[in-house]
Scaffold this motif. Structure first.
Motif, short mmCIF file in Angstrom:
data_model
loop_
_atom_site.label_atom_id
_atom_site.label_comp_id
_atom_site.label_asym_id
_atom_site.label_seq_id
_atom_site.Cartn_x
_atom_site.Cartn_y
_atom_site.Cartn_z
N GLU A 82 0.86 -1.18 0.00
CA GLU A 82 0.00 0.00 0.00
C GLU A 82 0.89 1.23 0.00
OE1 GLU A 82 -2.80 2.82 -0.05
OE2 GLU A 82 -3.11 0.69 -0.48
N GLY A 83 0.45 2.27 -0.73
CA GLY A 83 1.29 3.45 -0.88
C GLY A 83 0.90 4.65 -0.04
N THR A 89 -1.04 2.24 7.83
CA THR A 89 -1.29 2.08 9.27
C THR A 89 -2.53 1.24 9.53
OG1 THR A 89 -0.26 4.23 9.70
CG2 THR A 89 -1.70 3.35 11.41
N LYS A 90 -3.59 1.54 8.80
CA LYS A 90 -4.85 0.81 8.99
C LYS A 90 -4.71 -0.65 8.58
CE LYS A 90 -9.80 1.24 8.20
NZ LYS A 90 -10.88 2.09 7.63
N ALA A 91 -4.07 -0.89 7.43
CA ALA A 91 -3.89 -2.26 6.96
C ALA A 91 -3.01 -3.07 7.90
CB ALA A 91 -3.29 -2.24 5.55
N THR A 92 -1.98 -2.44 8.44
CA THR A 92 -1.09 -3.13 9.38
C THR A 92 -1.86 -3.59 10.61
OG1 THR A 92 0.83 -1.86 8.62
CG2 THR A 92 0.98 -2.89 10.79
N LEU A 95 -4.22 -6.52 9.39
CA LEU A 95 -3.67 -7.73 8.79
C LEU A 95 -2.59 -8.42 9.64
CD1 LEU A 95 -3.49 -6.54 5.09
CD2 LEU A 95 -5.07 -8.22 6.05
N HIS A 96 -1.84 -7.67 10.43
CA HIS A 96 -0.80 -8.31 11.24
C HIS A 96 -1.35 -9.40 12.16
CE1 HIS A 96 3.06 -5.67 10.94
NE2 HIS A 96 2.60 -6.01 9.77
N PRO A 97 -2.50 -9.19 12.81
CA PRO A 97 -3.04 -10.27 13.64
C PRO A 97 -3.39 -11.53 12.85
CG PRO A 97 -4.04 -8.18 14.24
CD PRO A 97 -3.27 -7.94 12.98
N ARG A 98 -3.55 -11.38 11.54
CA ARG A 98 -3.83 -12.55 10.68
C ARG A 98 -2.55 -13.18 10.16
NH1 ARG A 98 -8.60 -12.90 8.00
NH2 ARG A 98 -7.80 -15.01 7.61
#
Length: 257
Positions: A82-83, A89-92, A95-98
């Motif tokens: 993502e750029g 920040t939102k994607a992290t 998605l990090h918990p997944r």
């Protein structure tokens, strides 16, 4: 038929839309205020099915990671790029918990991965598709699966604010052009479908929020710059009902030979 929002004042509706956050690709703010038909092929479901059978997957221009995070099962190796920093920040966080990694990468930069790294690459509504980069990071036999914005999408909105657009702009995202570009990069297109979908904006706040969120529609949009058009459209919605537009979408699936 209009909703209760259409009978609120112009100032109130616009203020609310300007104050609303626009990060990520969560469109729940529009509930009760705007609608858009969904394409018949069910991209999120089909994407999830492919993820369930992949070993290494890359989701390009993931936005806030919402579509990827909705998949019931992710591959052992899952990466998203993502750029836009607020979306990174939102994607992290999502998605990090997944177990998925999020890489901050400009949309127009080469993908920061080695050749033949992934057996599945996905992307929902990429701003632009860099076919040669996708082909480079796919393994032989790997698949690119994407839902994209088609030609003249929501141009009733675009042309209301900007006036008639040149033919090359109207046809700039044609599915057949995507097919040709995919083939030129060495990919075989195995599926290509297009849909035209009805959109309805039930109040001027929904129009303002849409243009703040989907910034390439009217690139120079600000409430101040387009206040006369916005006020006129507010009156039109109040007296005639929803502002109707039509989005176009296409589904493309391509395989690396």
């Amino acid at each position: 038929m209009t909703t209760g929002h259409a009978h609120r004042t112009y100032e109130d509706l616009v203020r609310e839309a300007v104050d609303a956050p626009v990060d990520g690709w969560d469109f729940t703010w529009f509930e009760g205020r705007a609608t858009e038909e969904r394409p018949p092929w069910g991209y999120a479901r089909s994407m999830a099915e492919r993820l369930a059978h992949a070993f290494a997957a890359l989701d390009i221009q993931t936005g806030g990671g919402e579509v990827l995070a909705a998949a019931p099962a992710l591959p052992p190796l899952t990466v998203a790029t993502e750029g836009w920093p607020p979306n990174v920040t939102k994607a992290t966080a999502l998605l990090h918990p997944r177990g998925a990694a999020v890489v901050a990468s400009p949309e127009d930069a080469p993908l920061p991965f080695a050749d033949a790294s992934f057996d599945l690459v996905t992307s929902r509504h990429p701003v632009r598709t860099y076919w040669h980069e996708i082909a480079r990071v796919l393994r032989p036999g790997g698949t690119y699966f994407s839902q994209q914005v088609g030609p003249a999408s929501a141009f009733e909105v675009v042309e209301y604010f900007l006036g008639p657009q040149p033919e090359e702009v109207r046809t700039g995202r044609a599915p057949e052009r995507a097919r040709a570009d995919a083939q030129a990069a060495g990919l075989e297109v195995v599926d290509l479908r297009e849909a035209r979908l009805r959109m309805e904006f039930h109040d001027i706040g929904a129009v303002v929020h849409f243009l703040r969120k989907v910034i390439w529609m009217v690139p120079d949009f600000t409430v101040e710059r387009y206040e006369p058009q916005l006020r006129s459209l507010h009156e039109r919605i109040a007296t005639e009902g929803p502002f109707v537009a039509h989005s176009t979408r296409f589904l493309i699936e391509a395989r690396k030979r």
